[in-house]
Design a protein around this motif. Sequence first.
Motif, PDB file in Angstrom:
ATOM      1  N   LYS B 123      10.261   3.054   3.538  1.00 53.74           N
ATOM      2  CA  LYS B 123       9.051   2.319   3.159  1.00 53.74           C
ATOM      3  C   LYS B 123       7.924   3.311   2.947  1.00 53.74           C
ATOM      4  O   LYS B 123       7.839   4.313   3.654  1.00 53.74           O
ATOM      5  N   ARG B 124       7.080   3.021   1.986  1.00 54.66           N
ATOM      6  CA  ARG B 124       5.914   3.882   1.793  1.00 54.66           C
ATOM      7  C   ARG B 124       4.754   3.296   2.580  1.00 54.66           C
ATOM      8  O   ARG B 124       4.690   2.080   2.784  1.00 54.66           O
ATOM      9  N   PRO B 125       3.850   4.169   3.022  1.00 52.02           N
ATOM     10  CA  PRO B 125       2.697   3.651   3.762  1.00 52.02           C
ATOM     11  C   PRO B 125       1.815   2.818   2.836  1.00 52.02           C
ATOM     12  O   PRO B 125       1.775   3.068   1.628  1.00 52.02           O
ATOM     13  N   PRO B 126       1.099   1.849   3.387  1.00 50.59           N
ATOM     14  CA  PRO B 126       0.159   1.082   2.558  1.00 50.59           C
ATOM     15  C   PRO B 126      -0.901   2.016   1.998  1.00 50.59           C
ATOM     16  O   PRO B 126      -1.270   2.993   2.659  1.00 50.59           O
ATOM     17  N   PRO B 127      -1.362   1.768   0.778  1.00 49.31           N
ATOM     18  CA  PRO B 127      -2.281   2.706   0.114  1.00 49.31           C
ATOM     19  C   PRO B 127      -3.586   2.936   0.861  1.00 49.31           C
ATOM     20  O   PRO B 127      -4.194   3.987   0.706  1.00 49.31           O
ATOM     21  N   ASP B 128      -3.987   1.966   1.670  1.00 52.16           N
ATOM     22  CA  ASP B 128      -5.272   2.120   2.346  1.00 52.16           C
ATOM     23  C   ASP B 128      -5.102   2.670   3.753  1.00 52.16           C
ATOM     24  O   ASP B 128      -6.054   2.730   4.520  1.00 52.16           O
ATOM     25  N   ALA B 129      -3.846   3.108   4.095  1.00 52.85           N
ATOM     26  CA  ALA B 129      -3.621   3.604   5.454  1.00 52.85           C
ATOM     27  C   ALA B 129      -4.389   4.906   5.672  1.00 52.85           C
ATOM     28  O   ALA B 129      -4.578   5.675   4.746  1.00 52.85           O
ATOM     29  N   ASP B 130      -4.819   5.141   6.916  1.00 53.01           N
ATOM     30  CA  ASP B 130      -5.556   6.391   7.135  1.00 53.01           C
ATOM     31  C   ASP B 130      -4.544   7.533   7.248  1.00 53.01           C
ATOM     32  O   ASP B 130      -3.393   7.338   7.617  1.00 53.01           O
ATOM     33  N   PRO B 131      -4.971   8.746   6.885  1.00 55.62           N
ATOM     34  CA  PRO B 131      -4.063   9.885   6.730  1.00 55.62           C
ATOM     35  C   PRO B 131      -3.232  10.151   7.985  1.00 55.62           C
ATOM     36  O   PRO B 131      -2.082  10.575   7.892  1.00 55.62           O
ATOM     37  N   GLN B 132      -3.805   9.906   9.131  1.00 59.89           N
ATOM     38  CA  GLN B 132      -3.083  10.104  10.386  1.00 59.89           C
ATOM     39  C   GLN B 132      -1.808   9.276  10.380  1.00 59.89           C
ATOM     40  O   GLN B 132      -0.748   9.715  10.815  1.00 59.89           O
TER      41      GLN B 132
END
Lengths: 119, 257
Positions: B123-132
């Motif tokens: 799964k890819r992270p959601p686009p608005d996820a914070d870089p951490q």
Amino acid sequence: MILILPIAGALIGFFAVYFLDLPVPPGIASYLSLAALAGLDSVSGGIRAGIEDKFEADIFLSGFMVNTLLAGLLAYLGDQIGVDLFLAAVVALGGRVFLNLSLIRRQWLTKIALSRRES
Amino acid sequence: MISPLGLKKSSWLWHVTLLSFVLGMLLAAALKTQQTIRFKSGIPTTRLPVLARAWADEKERTESLRKEITDLRAKLSQYEKALGEGGQQSGLLRDELRSAKFQAGLLEAKGEGVIVILRDSRKRPPPDADPQLVDDYNIHDYDIRDFVNELFASGAEAIAVNDQRIIANTSIRCVGPSIQINSTPMAPPFVITAIGPADDMESALKMPGGVVDQFRIDELSDMVKIQRKKDLVVPAYSGSTRYRFATPVEPKGEIKP
């Protein structure tokens, strides 16, 4: 929609090579990409000329072959003498592709506008 | 379209179609080559500067390996000569040498143990996820280090990551887009092969708050897989064993036990 034929042709060629699994030596990869770009330039130029009623078969065919080969050779030469001629070819060809596409779009829009006025 | 241009019009269309076909073939060939380069050969990029540096590194390594081969050949012939001259003592020496080489990881090892497969999240992270948080979706060098450390701590006797044997001075580090182990670049999936007590190792990895627990982004991400195996083979260390700075210190007094 006269452009269906060329698009179908491109798709058939694409899938033919893609699924036939032809071995390509990785050494020529960048030249191949450049050749593809030159091809794109010629085809878009051909469509544009066709729409503008200025199409000449011999110019078009020879242009395709020579541009494709020349772009590859130029990039190769650049690699040999350490100048990134590859980029020059990409910029020149890419610019022309954009120009051709925009001219095609304009012709198209004019045609649509004219036919509306007539009806 | 009934016009004097009708014939000409269709003729240009056919020419363009023909060359479009050729163009399609060119595009497919180009795409295919790029894919081959990127995925099959494990090179992450076709950009020239990066490749040039990798090539220079590789050349240096080859050079040092070649030198080592020459040295080793010379040594081997010396040993063989000594073996011909020596009597019963040579057998003892050979056994001792073998055991020392095994401990140093210079011999292939086999036995039961576990393999751990680490891969980036499907799964890819959601686009608005914070870089951490985005970091959590990929496997990093420190993840591999944690696993290797935990495996050794729970009794592993021989470990290799993607066929790179972990030895005393192995480094696991992140270099640009890839991870280097024993200075050999590799890409996911990372397969950690560990010979040792399978039960202990598995439970050590899976204990609450342990290394596997760090990868619970959610159930579907599928980043860690642990399998027990009866017959595992861990390859020998194949890199350079050249020491440039350190020299052994002879112990004072009696050496032999």
